[in-house]
Design a protein around this motif. Sequence first.
Motif, PDB file in Angstrom:
ATOM      1  N   THR A 137      -0.301  14.085  33.511  1.00 43.57           N
ATOM      2  CA  THR A 137      -1.619  13.977  32.881  1.00 43.57           C
ATOM      3  C   THR A 137      -2.058  12.529  32.731  1.00 43.57           C
ATOM      4  OG1 THR A 137      -0.547  14.115  30.722  1.00 43.57           O
ATOM      5  CG2 THR A 137      -1.436  16.143  31.622  1.00 43.57           C
ATOM      6  N   THR A 138      -1.127  11.580  32.754  1.00 42.11           N
ATOM      7  CA  THR A 138      -1.497  10.170  32.614  1.00 42.11           C
ATOM      8  C   THR A 138      -1.201   9.370  33.877  1.00 42.11           C
ATOM      9  OG1 THR A 138       0.681   9.641  31.676  1.00 42.11           O
ATOM     10  CG2 THR A 138      -1.069  10.230  30.132  1.00 42.11           C
ATOM     11  N   GLY A 139      -0.921  10.030  34.971  1.00 42.96           N
ATOM     12  CA  GLY A 139      -0.622   9.337  36.210  1.00 42.96           C
ATOM     13  C   GLY A 139       0.204  10.215  37.125  1.00 42.96           C
ATOM     14  N   ARG A 140       0.821   9.608  38.131  1.00 40.21           N
ATOM     15  CA  ARG A 140       1.635  10.362  39.079  1.00 40.21           C
ATOM     16  C   ARG A 140       2.832  10.989  38.376  1.00 40.21           C
ATOM     17  NH1 ARG A 140       6.133   9.010  41.604  1.00 40.21           N
ATOM     18  NH2 ARG A 140       5.953   6.828  40.925  1.00 40.21           N
ATOM     19  N   PRO A 141       3.116  12.284  38.638  1.00 35.69           N
ATOM     20  CA  PRO A 141       4.292  12.913  38.022  1.00 35.69           C
ATOM     21  C   PRO A 141       5.564  12.154  38.383  1.00 35.69           C
ATOM     22  CG  PRO A 141       2.879  14.578  39.011  1.00 35.69           C
ATOM     23  CD  PRO A 141       2.343  13.242  39.455  1.00 35.69           C
ATOM     24  N   LYS A 142       6.459  12.028  37.404  1.00 36.69           N
ATOM     25  CA  LYS A 142       7.733  11.351  37.626  1.00 36.69           C
ATOM     26  C   LYS A 142       8.859  12.358  37.503  1.00 36.69           C
ATOM     27  CE  LYS A 142       6.277   6.851  35.706  1.00 36.69           C
ATOM     28  NZ  LYS A 142       4.924   7.234  35.283  1.00 36.69           N
ATOM     29  N   GLY A 143       9.894  12.184  38.298  1.00 37.43           N
ATOM     30  CA  GLY A 143      11.068  13.045  38.237  1.00 37.43           C
ATOM     31  C   GLY A 143      12.045  12.530  37.199  1.00 37.43           C
ATOM     32  N   VAL A 144      12.342  13.343  36.188  1.00 39.69           N
ATOM     33  CA  VAL A 144      13.236  12.941  35.100  1.00 39.69           C
ATOM     34  C   VAL A 144      14.603  13.578  35.329  1.00 39.69           C
ATOM     35  CG1 VAL A 144      13.614  12.947  32.621  1.00 39.69           C
ATOM     36  CG2 VAL A 144      11.284  12.763  33.528  1.00 39.69           C
ATOM     37  N   LEU A 145      15.612  12.731  35.500  1.00 34.17           N
ATOM     38  CA  LEU A 145      16.969  13.181  35.815  1.00 34.17           C
ATOM     39  C   LEU A 145      17.782  13.348  34.537  1.00 34.17           C
ATOM     40  CD1 LEU A 145      19.232  13.702  37.959  1.00 34.17           C
ATOM     41  CD2 LEU A 145      19.696  11.239  37.859  1.00 34.17           C
ATOM     42  N   ALA A 146      18.424  14.501  34.391  1.00 35.57           N
ATOM     43  CA  ALA A 146      19.285  14.772  33.237  1.00 35.57           C
ATOM     44  C   ALA A 146      20.676  15.162  33.713  1.00 35.57           C
ATOM     45  CB  ALA A 146      18.700  15.895  32.379  1.00 35.57           C
ATOM     46  N   THR A 147      21.684  14.752  32.966  1.00 39.27           N
ATOM     47  CA  THR A 147      23.055  15.151  33.261  1.00 39.27           C
ATOM     48  C   THR A 147      23.376  16.467  32.568  1.00 39.27           C
ATOM     49  OG1 THR A 147      23.948  14.004  31.334  1.00 39.27           O
ATOM     50  CG2 THR A 147      23.761  12.730  33.390  1.00 39.27           C
ATOM     51  N   GLY A 452       0.269  23.743  29.875  1.00 40.71           N
ATOM     52  CA  GLY A 452      -0.577  24.027  28.735  1.00 40.71           C
ATOM     53  C   GLY A 452      -1.235  22.813  28.099  1.00 40.71           C
ATOM     54  N   LYS A 453      -1.019  21.614  28.648  1.00 40.07           N
ATOM     55  CA  LYS A 453      -1.620  20.411  28.077  1.00 40.07           C
ATOM     56  C   LYS A 453      -3.021  20.207  28.648  1.00 40.07           C
ATOM     57  CE  LYS A 453       2.792  17.992  27.432  1.00 40.07           C
ATOM     58  NZ  LYS A 453       3.580  16.787  27.773  1.00 40.07           N
ATOM     59  N   VAL A 454      -3.944  19.722  27.799  1.00 39.14           N
ATOM     60  CA  VAL A 454      -5.300  19.433  28.252  1.00 39.14           C
ATOM     61  C   VAL A 454      -5.259  18.315  29.287  1.00 39.14           C
ATOM     62  CG1 VAL A 454      -7.572  18.588  27.563  1.00 39.14           C
ATOM     63  CG2 VAL A 454      -6.343  20.191  26.090  1.00 39.14           C
ATOM     64  N   ASP A 455      -5.940  18.520  30.395  1.00 40.17           N
ATOM     65  CA  ASP A 455      -5.989  17.533  31.476  1.00 40.17           C
ATOM     66  C   ASP A 455      -7.221  16.662  31.264  1.00 40.17           C
ATOM     67  OD1 ASP A 455      -6.109  16.072  33.791  1.00 40.17           O
ATOM     68  OD2 ASP A 455      -5.583  17.745  35.105  1.00 40.17           O
ATOM     69  N   LYS A 456      -7.046  15.542  30.581  1.00 40.05           N
ATOM     70  CA  LYS A 456      -8.184  14.689  30.245  1.00 40.05           C
ATOM     71  C   LYS A 456      -8.693  13.907  31.448  1.00 40.05           C
ATOM     72  CE  LYS A 456      -7.443  14.428  25.283  1.00 40.05           C
ATOM     73  NZ  LYS A 456      -7.400  13.584  24.067  1.00 40.05           N
ATOM     74  N   ARG A 457      -7.859  13.725  32.442  1.00 39.31           N
ATOM     75  CA  ARG A 457      -8.353  13.074  33.659  1.00 39.31           C
ATOM     76  C   ARG A 457      -9.417  13.945  34.316  1.00 39.31           C
ATOM     77  NH1 ARG A 457      -3.989  11.215  37.781  1.00 39.31           N
ATOM     78  NH2 ARG A 457      -3.139  13.272  37.352  1.00 39.31           N
ATOM     79  N   THR A 458      -9.168  15.258  34.351  1.00 40.78           N
ATOM     80  CA  THR A 458     -10.151  16.182  34.917  1.00 40.78           C
ATOM     81  C   THR A 458     -11.424  16.181  34.091  1.00 40.78           C
ATOM     82  OG1 THR A 458      -8.425  17.600  35.842  1.00 40.78           O
ATOM     83  CG2 THR A 458     -10.582  18.596  35.523  1.00 40.78           C
ATOM     84  N   LEU A 459     -11.284  16.124  32.753  1.00 41.21           N
ATOM     85  CA  LEU A 459     -12.471  16.064  31.890  1.00 41.21           C
ATOM     86  C   LEU A 459     -13.295  14.811  32.165  1.00 41.21           C
ATOM     87  CD1 LEU A 459     -11.184  17.296  28.402  1.00 41.21           C
ATOM     88  CD2 LEU A 459     -12.895  18.381  29.839  1.00 41.21           C
TER      89      LEU A 459
END
Length: 464
Positions: A137-147, A452-459
């Motif tokens: 929603t605030t830029g390019r999606p980032k991949g978050v790595l978890a162990t 489910g988050k509002v996409d303010k970039r689209t707005l």
Amino acid sequence: MSVTLCHLLRARASVEPEREAMALSGVGALPFGVWEKRSDAVAAGLLGQGVTPGERIGLVFGNGDWLEYAVAFLGVLKARAVAVPLSDQLAEADVDAMLRHCGATRVLRPGALPSAEGTPELPHPGDAAQILYTSGTTGRPKGVLATHANLAHGWGGRRRPFAHSRHLAHAFPIGTNAGQWMLANAIGAHPTVVTLGRFTPGRFARLIEQYRAGTVFLVPTMAIEMLAAGAHTRHDLSGVLLLGSAAAPLPAKVAAELTVAFPKATIANYYTSTEAAPAQTVMLYDAGRPSSVGRPASGGAVRITGPDGAPVPTGETGEVWMRSPTASRTYFGDAGATGETFRDGWVRMGDLGRIDDDGYLYLVDRESDVIKSGAHKVSTLHVEEAVYQHPGVVEAAAFGVAHPALGKAVAIAVVGSVDHTELRAFLSGRLAPHEQPYRLVTLDSLPRNHGGKVDKRTLREAVR
């Protein structure tokens, strides 16, 4: 305790093989014993195809596939590969981009899971387990790595969470941090986790009523839709003792209305992020602190800093950082962003906030959403809280638009039957002059991402 979700599933399957871990409305249930056996078969099938430790495997599933997805996810983990959960509601181009970014070598989809005989050797806590993509929603999606240690933190103790409930109902989508939290609950918590293929207020209320769910989790937009539809007046939801809201801030007005709609329930607001989990704050609704997101839980911590990283005094606004109580997550393949967000166990949340004298956290806004209007900085969360107070407003979103003199000014999108002139008059005594709306627009619904988050970039693009 040094465990993984794979170890926890194996332990529960050995003790409670017939107990239902998860159920999908209209489809069926997944007992622990079946989950263990089928995920072993998937892991053996993947290993037979030559999958190696650390290999990334995409899982593209829809909410109607929760049971098969649960099998596939644990199967990938047991093969010591890295699961990359993705919703089938994402655009095909976005799915392809994410799979390319993480270097996924293969993709699992419903109805096409590998299978073979065998009992795989389970992974180690320090092994990579999951890459989850942010909403973008605030830029390019980032991949978050978890162990594995990160995913299993807090589970495996003598007391299972939510012991007051036989069933836990949710409607979180696959491919989100909240959805993965529900998957972990299905393994480690006391109740059977129940969900449905597609959320509507009526369907979700029927699900809660059918199972007499004692615990319910949803996102604020779902709560708003249920209240607006009056679902609580047509279904018996009196069995709900805990209603948790996650994934986005819960407006104070909505929280207050939930206490009426669910009179026996404690209303809890959970604040975390894909990057910070399992660290979180929890707020049990308090009319005296209606807009707080609570205090740290699960062994984590919160601090507020200035731009230089130094802590600011209590009550002052600054950047929100959260400390993970276990092995921290990181960004996959993005060392620059990792260095900006993850520092010595602390995670930069991307929010501005303050902490009061009692340690309660209040969010001011997303850093990227703050509207710099002339000499002022406007909090969109503060504006939205004021708009929600109007009885004709069902949903609201504030965002910045171009202004010829100020650079940026406030725009408000509302859902509901409210006259714009009346709303401006209503807000005149509740907002400062620089917070008043420059633009007002009424929409049938607010644009949202699959989480489910509002996409303010689209707005912003739609309202120029």
